[in-house]
Design an enzyme around this catalytic site. Structure first.
Site, PDB file in Angstrom:
ATOM      1  CD  GLU A  66      -6.399   4.743   4.374  1.00  0.00           C
ATOM      2  OE1 GLU A  66      -5.641   4.012   3.715  1.00  0.00           O
ATOM      3  OE2 GLU A  66      -5.999   5.539   5.238  1.00  0.00           O
ATOM      4  NE  ARG A  73      -8.359   6.214   9.217  1.00  0.00           N
ATOM      5  CZ  ARG A  73      -7.599   6.062   8.136  1.00  0.00           C
ATOM      6  NH1 ARG A  73      -6.337   5.688   8.230  1.00  0.00           N
ATOM      7  NH2 ARG A  73      -8.109   6.253   6.943  1.00  0.00           N
ATOM      8  CD  GLN A 107      -3.569   3.967  10.485  1.00  0.00           C
ATOM      9  OE1 GLN A 107      -4.785   3.915  10.290  1.00  0.00           O
ATOM     10  NE2 GLN A 107      -2.739   4.573   9.673  1.00  0.00           N
ATOM     11  CD  GLU A 145      -5.461   2.832  -0.396  1.00  0.00           C
ATOM     12  OE1 GLU A 145      -4.589   2.239  -1.077  1.00  0.00           O
ATOM     13  OE2 GLU A 145      -5.377   3.021   0.827  1.00  0.00           O
ATOM     14  CG  ASP A 189      -5.953   0.332   3.365  1.00  0.00           C
ATOM     15  OD1 ASP A 189      -5.952  -0.756   3.956  1.00  0.00           O
ATOM     16  OD2 ASP A 189      -5.130   1.240   3.601  1.00  0.00           O
ATOM     17  CG  HIS A 196      -4.360  10.358   2.409  1.00  0.00           C
ATOM     18  ND1 HIS A 196      -5.432  10.202   3.258  1.00  0.00           N
ATOM     19  CD2 HIS A 196      -3.479   9.367   2.726  1.00  0.00           C
ATOM     20  CE1 HIS A 196      -5.222   9.146   4.046  1.00  0.00           C
ATOM     21  NE2 HIS A 196      -4.046   8.625   3.748  1.00  0.00           N
ATOM     22  CE  LYS A 235      -3.862   1.838   7.039  1.00  0.00           C
ATOM     23  NZ  LYS A 235      -4.592   2.711   6.114  1.00  0.00           N
ATOM     24  CD  GLU A 285      -7.700  12.262   3.952  1.00  0.00           C
ATOM     25  OE1 GLU A 285      -7.930  11.062   3.636  1.00  0.00           O
ATOM     26  OE2 GLU A 285      -7.157  13.077   3.199  1.00  0.00           O
ATOM     27  CG  ASP A 309      -2.003   0.987   1.201  1.00  0.00           C
ATOM     28  OD1 ASP A 309      -2.397   1.389   0.089  1.00  0.00           O
ATOM     29  OD2 ASP A 309      -2.495   1.378   2.277  1.00  0.00           O
ATOM     30  CB  THR A 326      -7.430  -5.002   1.760  1.00  0.00           C
ATOM     31  OG1 THR A 326      -6.601  -4.722   2.892  1.00  0.00           O
ATOM     32  CG2 THR A 326      -7.190  -3.974   0.669  1.00  0.00           C
TER      33      THR A 326
END
Lengths: 425, 425
Positions: free
Chosen positions: B208, B246, B249, B210, B242, B142, B262, B371, B135, B266
């Site tokens: 996420e 949080r 993490q 992606e 993904d 970002h 993570k 975000e 990744d 996925t």
């Protein structure tokens, strides 16, 4: 017969056939060890076969299983260890008991001898197909040393270190078998006094002496494997050299961790020692300084001996440069597996997870050149010159032994690799 | 016939047979798209077959190849995309041209129609066997947002960010196909005001948005794949979610990067769009602020259009919450591949590497809830209530389109997933 060495008729077959260069190894791979590997012979190089190491010989396990009419001949006749690994603990036990009896019991020895080949005459391959590869960071001494060297202005250990076994995913596709040459990687490095990063071959190529754990039985997505599930899922143990380019790593690793500094090669033993063979080496890990969350708390009976008394030796061009004691690791392999799956991540047959560099409290017990030379500032004095990091042509070899039953010693398969010059350099 | 939609006899077969819920999708999967997937039918659920999406139908590629006497029937009759992916660019081109002709040329249409099945009647599987998963972190917006939220006291971007595409390895074994439910992970989190970490289900489960790139042709250990090798090695493109916890993490990721935050899941599209289909979407990436080392410098002719004009949409329970523009990514997929292999790391068929979260400069273009809600401090107002992070039962769907030839639009296969409660919670 003696438990100390495979001094049997079958064993003699091998001894006669080739030149023993390291006689002491013979006793380390006796009937209580019996690690698994994958081999081919020069007359049929494309035919990979499952082998069981016995002294300085290898038993052609598929052929022997056929000859003895084993119920497990199917998994032993595969060109990979993965089917046996996937079969689960009851099959692992049965195959181990069976092959031990073939090699050691008078009635079987003559038949077994027909399927033993001298190790010196076979080629050893990567013994299993690696699924995911995870590298942990479980030695307190190593993490403290690295913290002091890489982050001198901060606390050596990050605040999370004693609460969870820190780990990250590595590159499974570049796990190679012992003996594979390691090409010096190229990449970006940024010396502190340079305004921009430089490109070129790594100047700080290093090793990390580690122990790898190989998952056999898979788990479902969403299921957690607790501490007590460790022995049902882990098939065996390998030595592992986590080659590291310290200059690439230092520049790239913030904020998402090591990447190219590690991904060019990771070497493993050609022999996977069954977990069951290491029962006599089980020891309690070091006392924990902080209370652990229940999923990591291994103080209960039956779990408390989660450590392993493996004595590693690191040789550089034949000279012993370190003797890292695995028994000093703060986090155990069972804790690492419980952590790895606590979020519901599934296990696959062939998952490989490594301990992280094994470093004991004494400087002569540090498992990397980074630590042994304290970031390159205190070179090692070797008979053939000084060393900070690895030079082209250097050969690094990891070996290990541990206590076996009744005062014996068992060996782990060695891991060796020679450094080759960077491509185009 | 028109390039805009597969309004052909064969296409009508599918339309008749099932209920079209999203008519607009039909045009997005016309004869210039033709992505590959893996499907099975209810009457033979264990028989996985290679499929080519055409409008709202799927072409049974192996059966069609047999019927048309294709020279590539062998790779099209496999229960995985990997053999086709491994076959290399000349085969990819030939198969694509051939299947397009089967679906669009008058002489072939009747035969092809016999091997088209309505999409609504098949089950779609993970289209390829994932080798290694990497990744990246290629969106400047970002990385800046995350830096500001996670490390408010430091510079938002780390000093290395504009010199190399930062990336890390993720867990290949937990890559799942669109539609697979995502169980909320459990783990350690440490709120700032707590003295010790807490254990339990993640409270800050995020997505996420992606784009993933799928490697077809492998490379040798020690060989570097330069920028000009990108199109020889990369087979196609997928959307990728993904999923990220949080809170897990934030506590675990220093110093070795994301791990359990993570590794639980996925999600990828069931359809891999061939790279060749995206030629009309090629654009120049944003201007670079710093000079690049030669192995990453894509300013030369033939390399300068390394970006892709993919327009992503993120929906939460059906409501559009973001529209991230892939064209704004600072690092291109070709640069990521060149970086990934510059240290000699080899590629395997099935390697998957993802772009990192796609976030454009406008708040409505941010590709994660972290975000969009600025670390949970500014909830989203949705018709069915406020959201900071994901709640159990939430459904997240990623879609994307890009310019195709002659004013058409092409769609990427959507990725969707529903959040299920934590195990035992």
């Amino acid at each position: 017969m003696s438990e100390r060495a495979p001094a049997s008729a079958s064993f003699t077959v091998g001894v006669r056939a080739h030149n023993l260069t390291r006689m002491s190894d013979t006793a380390l791979f006796g009937p209580d060890n019996l690690p698994y590997g994958l081999f081919s012979t020069p007359d049929s190089p494309g035919h990979r076969r499952l082998g069981i190491r016995y002294g300085d010989d290898v038993l052609d396990a598929g052929a022997a299983a056929l000859a003895f009419g084993s119920a497990h001949a199917d998994v032993l006749q595969q060109p990979s260890l993965n089917p046996l690994m996937a079969a689960g603990r009851s099959v692992w036990r049965a195959v181990r008991a069976e092959s031990r009896s073939w090699l050691t019991e008078d009635v079987h020895r003559e038949t077994a001898a027909r399927h033993l080949l001298p190790l010196s005459g076979v080629r050893l391959h990567l013994p299993f197909e690696v699924a995911d590869y995870v590298d942990f960071y479980a030695s307190e001494q190593h993490a403290t040393n690295v913290g002091r060297i890489f982050r001198p202005d901060d606390e050596a250990l990050t605040p999370n270190w004693k609460h969870l076994p820190i780990g990250y995913h590595g590159r499974a596709g570049t796990v190679v078998v012992s003996g594979t040459p390691v090409v010096r990687p190229q990449g970006q490095r940024k010396p502190p006094n340079e305004p921009l990063p430089l490109f070129g071959p790594s100047r700080r190529l290093d090793i990390e002496a580690e122990v790898g754990f190989v998952v056999g039985a898979p788990s479902e997505l969403g299921a957690q494997v607790g501490l007590d599930g460790f022995r049902d899922h882990v098939f065996g143990v390998t030595l592992l050299n986590d080659w590291s380019a310290r200059d690439l790593q230092a520049w790239e690793y913030v904020p998402l961790g090591p990447f190219l500094g590690k991904s060019f090669a990771t070497s493993v033993s050609p022999w996977i020692t069954p977990l069951e063979a290491l029962d006599a080496a089980r020891v309690a890990p070091p006392a924990r300084d902080l209370p652990l969350l229940p999923y990591l708390d291994d103080s209960a009976e039956g779990l408390a001996e989660g450590g392993l008394d493996l004595r590693l030796t690191v040789r550089l061009n034949g000279h012993v440069i370190a003797e890292p004691p695995f028994s000093t690791m703060y986090w155990t392999a069972a804790q690492q597996l419980a952590h790895l799956t606590v979020n519901g991540a599934s296990l696959r047959t062939g998952d490989l997870y490594a301990s992280g560099t094994v470093s004991g409290p004494e400087p002569a017990q540090f498992g990397s050149l980074l630590e042994l030379t304290w970031g390159g500032r205190e070179p090692l004095e070797l008979p053939d010159g000084k060393r900070t990091f690895l030079e082209d042509g250097d050969v690094v070899t990891l070996t290990a032994w541990c206590p076996g039953p009744a005062g014996t010693r068992l060996g782990l398969g060695e891991v060796t690799g020679e450094v080759r010059p960077a491509v185009g350099a």
